[in-house]
Design a protein around this motif. Sequence first.
Motif, PDB file in Angstrom:
ATOM      1  N   PRO A  74      -4.818  39.190   0.884  1.00 59.97           N
ATOM      2  CA  PRO A  74      -3.525  38.564   0.575  1.00 59.97           C
ATOM      3  C   PRO A  74      -3.033  38.902  -0.828  1.00 59.97           C
ATOM      4  O   PRO A  74      -1.825  39.044  -1.048  1.00 59.97           O
ATOM      5  N   ASN A  75      -3.973  39.038  -1.764  1.00 63.90           N
ATOM      6  CA  ASN A  75      -3.582  39.396  -3.128  1.00 63.90           C
ATOM      7  C   ASN A  75      -2.940  40.776  -3.154  1.00 63.90           C
ATOM      8  O   ASN A  75      -1.883  40.971  -3.759  1.00 63.90           O
ATOM      9  N   MET A  76      -3.563  41.737  -2.494  1.00 63.65           N
ATOM     10  CA  MET A  76      -3.040  43.105  -2.482  1.00 63.65           C
ATOM     11  C   MET A  76      -1.710  43.189  -1.726  1.00 63.65           C
ATOM     12  O   MET A  76      -0.812  43.915  -2.134  1.00 63.65           O
ATOM     13  N   ASP A  81       4.848  40.120  -6.233  1.00 64.16           N
ATOM     14  CA  ASP A  81       5.618  38.931  -5.864  1.00 64.16           C
ATOM     15  C   ASP A  81       4.876  37.684  -6.348  1.00 64.16           C
ATOM     16  O   ASP A  81       3.649  37.654  -6.351  1.00 64.16           O
ATOM     17  N   PRO A  82       5.609  36.652  -6.732  1.00 63.78           N
ATOM     18  CA  PRO A  82       4.932  35.418  -7.144  1.00 63.78           C
ATOM     19  C   PRO A  82       4.213  34.775  -5.953  1.00 63.78           C
ATOM     20  O   PRO A  82       4.664  34.891  -4.812  1.00 63.78           O
ATOM     21  N   PHE A  86       2.469  27.569  -0.869  1.00 60.51           N
ATOM     22  CA  PHE A  86       1.704  27.645   0.374  1.00 60.51           C
ATOM     23  C   PHE A  86       0.559  28.649   0.249  1.00 60.51           C
ATOM     24  O   PHE A  86      -0.562  28.380   0.678  1.00 60.51           O
ATOM     25  N   GLU A  87       0.825  29.814  -0.350  1.00 65.56           N
ATOM     26  CA  GLU A  87      -0.231  30.821  -0.534  1.00 65.56           C
ATOM     27  C   GLU A  87      -1.343  30.295  -1.439  1.00 65.56           C
ATOM     28  O   GLU A  87      -2.524  30.549  -1.188  1.00 65.56           O
ATOM     29  N   GLU A  88      -0.963  29.554  -2.465  1.00 67.59           N
ATOM     30  CA  GLU A  88      -1.958  28.953  -3.351  1.00 67.59           C
ATOM     31  C   GLU A  88      -2.801  27.927  -2.587  1.00 67.59           C
ATOM     32  O   GLU A  88      -4.028  27.876  -2.722  1.00 67.59           O
ATOM     33  N   PHE A  89      -2.150  27.126  -1.749  1.00 72.42           N
ATOM     34  CA  PHE A  89      -2.851  26.140  -0.924  1.00 72.42           C
ATOM     35  C   PHE A  89      -3.827  26.831   0.025  1.00 72.42           C
ATOM     36  O   PHE A  89      -4.981  26.428   0.142  1.00 72.42           O
TER      37      PHE A  89
END
Length: 105
Positions: A74-76, A81-82, A86-89
Amino acid sequence: MTESEAIDYLIDRGERHGLSLSEVLDMIPDTISSDMPMSAEFVESKHFSHILAQSTHPELAHEPSNIILEDPEPNMERGSDPMSVFEEFVATINNQIDAAAMLFA
């Protein structure tokens, strides 16, 4: 990996992002953070992801509150993009699941 090797590894990974050992350990789920070899194994499988990308916010590159451990894919995929809330969760929950899986492996 010995306890000493694990600590050295965690220090090295953290220093690459301007983080102390204590700050790295704070990012690791509590269920495994006191076990240095397990913590090192956990960190080996993760990226130090920036919530706001280093390329667009270089002033936050070494700010612990802007860094989260995350699976590489997901990081790559996100690139510069910030990271959304939701992605942090999802990353946080995934870290908890991965740590629990290590305990029961």
